[in-house]
Design an enzyme around this catalytic site. Structure first.
Site, PDB file in Angstrom:
ATOM      1  N   ASP A 139      14.106  24.058 -21.096  1.00  0.00           N
ATOM      2  CA  ASP A 139      13.470  23.630 -22.333  1.00  0.00           C
ATOM      3  C   ASP A 139      13.983  22.240 -22.685  1.00  0.00           C
ATOM      4  OD1 ASP A 139      12.434  26.149 -22.250  1.00  0.00           O
ATOM      5  OD2 ASP A 139      13.265  26.815 -24.164  1.00  0.00           O
TER       6      ASP A 139
ATOM      7  N   ASP B  58       2.349  33.687 -27.361  1.00  0.00           N
ATOM      8  CA  ASP B  58       3.609  33.770 -28.097  1.00  0.00           C
ATOM      9  C   ASP B  58       3.375  34.594 -29.350  1.00  0.00           C
ATOM     10  OD1 ASP B  58       4.528  31.924 -26.195  1.00  0.00           O
ATOM     11  OD2 ASP B  58       3.851  30.245 -27.431  1.00  0.00           O
TER      12      ASP B  58
END
Length: 238
Positions: free
Chosen positions: A8, A130
């Site tokens: 990330d 998500d």
């Protein structure tokens, strides 16, 4: 089961968020390219990259970092975060990214995803689903929509999508175990390649996903906190 070490990126660095909160950031490396090489040296043969700045900005922000990672390793990578138009998706694929991950725009405009699949093929397009309490979150997880994760997956299947990254936001970065039941339900009810994301903390978690027939798992914080040995995981589950 395909394993995907996660990288990330925020401000050009390798970080992890907790529960998707941008004010809860921990920096693990100043050089994501070196991190990528580390995971590949331990057996990773597919990497999962997220442009966190891009997810908030709605456009690719960490492209220079993505370029460095692509130059540093020879394994395929999939990239998400801020890919909300055809030009950005095409640019990423032209750079050498294997798959682009579409999140927010998939919820708001399914036809956009259908067009990408028709143009680039189903192996180049992944949809990021998500969810917070079963409902799909968008725009860097800042907003919650009125659509369930299952409904979005079924809609995406109709658009020709084969690969989905399913993240339970409440478990992301918490090392509390993945939402195996929800991931299994999505796998069974859609027949798609549902990649589990969020909460993987141990070999036991991977074993449970493997036993339930889950086809892929993203591993993040557990690797960075040294709670899970990637070489052993690759030997056991891939």
């Amino acid at each position: 089961m395909q394993l995907y070490p996660a990288i990330d990126m925020k401000d050009g660095r390798c970080v992890r968020l907790t529960q998707g909160l941008f004010d809860n950031v921990k920096v693990y490396s100043e050089d994501p390219g070196e991190t990528a090489k580390t995971w590949v040296s331990k057996g990773a043969d597919f990497l999962h990259l997220v442009d966190l700045d891009g997810a908030l900005a709605g456009r690719s922000v960490n492209e220079p970092v993505i370029r460095r990672i692509l130059e540093a390793v020879e394994v395929p990578v999939q990239v998400g975060g801020g890919i909300r138009n055809r030009e950005t998706a095409e640019r990423m694929l032209d750079l050498g990214v294997r798959r682009v991950i579409i999140g927010t725009r998939a919820v708001k405009e399914p036809e956009f995803v259908k067009g990408l699949v028709e143009t680039f093929g189903p192996e180049k397009v992944v949809v990021g689903v998500d969810a917070r309490n079963g409902m799909v979150a968008v725009e860097g997880w800042e907003k919650v929509s009125q659509m369930t994760a299952l409904d979005l997956c079924l809609q995406m299947r109709e658009c020709g999508v084969r690969h989905v990254v399913y993240t339970d936001i409440s478990r992301d970065g918490m090392l509390s175990g993945p939402n195996v039941a929800a991931t299994r339900k999505l796998t069974e009810e859609t027949g798609m390649d549902i990649i589990a994301s969020g909460g993987v903390s141990s070999m036991e978690d991977l074993q449970e996903l493997f036993d339930q027939g889950i086809t892929g798992a993203i591993i993040g914080k557990a690797l960075y906190e040294k709670r899970l040995d990637l070489e052993e995981a690759v030997r056991r589950f891939q």
